[in-house]
Design a protein around this motif. Structure first.
Motif, PDB file in Angstrom:
ATOM      1  N   GLU A  33       0.811  -1.213   0.000  1.00 28.52           N
ATOM      2  CA  GLU A  33       0.000   0.000   0.000  1.00 28.52           C
ATOM      3  C   GLU A  33       0.852   1.274   0.000  1.00 28.52           C
ATOM      4  O   GLU A  33       0.382   2.338  -0.376  1.00 28.52           O
ATOM      5  N   GLU A  34       2.111   1.172   0.403  1.00 30.36           N
ATOM      6  CA  GLU A  34       3.001   2.334   0.421  1.00 30.36           C
ATOM      7  C   GLU A  34       3.789   2.496  -0.879  1.00 30.36           C
ATOM      8  O   GLU A  34       4.446   3.513  -1.076  1.00 30.36           O
ATOM      9  N   MET A  35       3.733   1.490  -1.743  1.00 33.36           N
ATOM     10  CA  MET A  35       4.471   1.546  -3.004  1.00 33.36           C
ATOM     11  C   MET A  35       3.759   2.471  -3.985  1.00 33.36           C
ATOM     12  O   MET A  35       2.532   2.509  -4.040  1.00 33.36           O
ATOM     13  N   THR A  36       4.559   3.186  -4.768  1.00 30.04           N
ATOM     14  CA  THR A  36       3.969   4.000  -5.826  1.00 30.04           C
ATOM     15  C   THR A  36       3.589   3.095  -6.992  1.00 30.04           C
ATOM     16  O   THR A  36       4.018   1.939  -7.067  1.00 30.04           O
ATOM     17  N   VAL A  37       2.810   3.611  -7.890  1.00 32.59           N
ATOM     18  CA  VAL A  37       2.408   2.845  -9.069  1.00 32.59           C
ATOM     19  C   VAL A  37       3.636   2.502  -9.908  1.00 32.59           C
ATOM     20  O   VAL A  37       3.739   1.394 -10.445  1.00 32.59           O
ATOM     21  N   ALA A  38       4.584   3.415  -9.994  1.00 33.17           N
ATOM     22  CA  ALA A  38       5.797   3.171 -10.780  1.00 33.17           C
ATOM     23  C   ALA A  38       6.622   2.025 -10.178  1.00 33.17           C
ATOM     24  O   ALA A  38       7.160   1.185 -10.910  1.00 33.17           O
ATOM     25  N   GLU A  39       6.728   1.972  -8.853  1.00 34.72           N
ATOM     26  CA  GLU A  39       7.463   0.878  -8.206  1.00 34.72           C
ATOM     27  C   GLU A  39       6.772  -0.459  -8.435  1.00 34.72           C
ATOM     28  O   GLU A  39       7.439  -1.466  -8.717  1.00 34.72           O
ATOM     29  N   ALA A  40       5.469  -0.472  -8.313  1.00 35.26           N
ATOM     30  CA  ALA A  40       4.723  -1.715  -8.539  1.00 35.26           C
ATOM     31  C   ALA A  40       4.855  -2.169  -9.990  1.00 35.26           C
ATOM     32  O   ALA A  40       5.057  -3.358 -10.261  1.00 35.26           O
ATOM     33  N   ALA A  41       4.766  -1.233 -10.919  1.00 29.46           N
ATOM     34  CA  ALA A  41       4.921  -1.577 -12.337  1.00 29.46           C
ATOM     35  C   ALA A  41       6.330  -2.073 -12.622  1.00 29.46           C
ATOM     36  O   ALA A  41       6.518  -3.036 -13.377  1.00 29.46           O
ATOM     37  N   ALA A  42       7.328  -1.438 -12.020  1.00 35.25           N
ATOM     38  CA  ALA A  42       8.714  -1.875 -12.215  1.00 35.25           C
ATOM     39  C   ALA A  42       8.907  -3.297 -11.690  1.00 35.25           C
ATOM     40  O   ALA A  42       9.603  -4.111 -12.309  1.00 35.25           O
ATOM     41  N   GLY A  43       8.271  -3.620 -10.568  1.00 42.92           N
ATOM     42  CA  GLY A  43       8.363  -4.971 -10.021  1.00 42.92           C
ATOM     43  C   GLY A  43       7.754  -6.006 -10.938  1.00 42.92           C
ATOM     44  O   GLY A  43       8.337  -7.063 -11.177  1.00 42.92           O
ATOM     45  N   VAL A  44       6.592  -5.712 -11.472  1.00 47.95           N
ATOM     46  CA  VAL A  44       5.929  -6.658 -12.382  1.00 47.95           C
ATOM     47  C   VAL A  44       6.741  -6.838 -13.658  1.00 47.95           C
ATOM     48  O   VAL A  44       6.951  -7.962 -14.130  1.00 47.95           O
ATOM     49  N   VAL A  45       7.224  -5.739 -14.220  1.00 49.34           N
ATOM     50  CA  VAL A  45       8.042  -5.813 -15.440  1.00 49.34           C
ATOM     51  C   VAL A  45       9.328  -6.591 -15.170  1.00 49.34           C
ATOM     52  O   VAL A  45       9.759  -7.404 -15.988  1.00 49.34           O
ATOM     53  N   TYR A  46       9.932  -6.380 -13.999  1.00 53.02           N
ATOM     54  CA  TYR A  46      11.160  -7.104 -13.657  1.00 53.02           C
ATOM     55  C   TYR A  46      10.894  -8.602 -13.566  1.00 53.02           C
ATOM     56  O   TYR A  46      11.699  -9.403 -14.034  1.00 53.02           O
ATOM     57  N   PHE A  47       9.767  -9.000 -12.937  1.00 51.54           N
ATOM     58  CA  PHE A  47       9.431 -10.419 -12.851  1.00 51.54           C
ATOM     59  C   PHE A  47       9.300 -11.044 -14.231  1.00 51.54           C
ATOM     60  O   PHE A  47       9.738 -12.166 -14.467  1.00 51.54           O
ATOM     61  N   ILE A  48       8.699 -10.309 -15.141  1.00 53.61           N
ATOM     62  CA  ILE A  48       8.486 -10.832 -16.494  1.00 53.61           C
ATOM     63  C   ILE A  48       9.799 -10.930 -17.255  1.00 53.61           C
ATOM     64  O   ILE A  48      10.034 -11.890 -17.992  1.00 53.61           O
ATOM     65  N   LEU A  49      10.678  -9.962 -17.068  1.00 55.15           N
ATOM     66  CA  LEU A  49      11.904  -9.887 -17.872  1.00 55.15           C
ATOM     67  C   LEU A  49      13.145 -10.475 -17.203  1.00 55.15           C
ATOM     68  O   LEU A  49      14.233 -10.428 -17.792  1.00 55.15           O
ATOM     69  N   MET A  50      13.026 -11.037 -16.011  1.00 56.34           N
ATOM     70  CA  MET A  50      14.204 -11.499 -15.289  1.00 56.34           C
ATOM     71  C   MET A  50      14.929 -12.632 -16.016  1.00 56.34           C
ATOM     72  O   MET A  50      16.145 -12.583 -16.181  1.00 56.34           O
TER      73      MET A  50
END
Length: 64
Positions: A33-50
């Motif tokens: 809940e404290e994460m920004t939208v950009a941080e959450a999006a970066a996490g999802v993109v990182y999971f996909i591209l790792m």
């Protein structure tokens, strides 16, 4: 000797990528809940591209 160097370098790259992945996982678990939208999006993109990122780094460093 070259094989030992190659395997050590591959494990080091995998460890660094895995630590970044664990940081995102723990961030999602503890403070989503404290994460920004950009941080959450970066996490999802990182999971996909790792995995493709790991394979690309292996190709660039000629570790096959």
């Amino acid at each position: 000797m070259k094989k030992i160097y190659s395997e050590t370098l591959k494990m080091s790259v995998a460890l660094v990528l895995g630590l970044v992945c664990m940081w995102f996982v723990l961030s999602f678990a503890w403070s989503a809940e404290e994460m920004t939208v950009a941080e959450a999006a970066a996490g999802v993109v990182y999971f996909i591209l790792m995995v493709p990122l790991y394979e690309r780094i292996k190709c660039v460093l000629r570790l096959r």
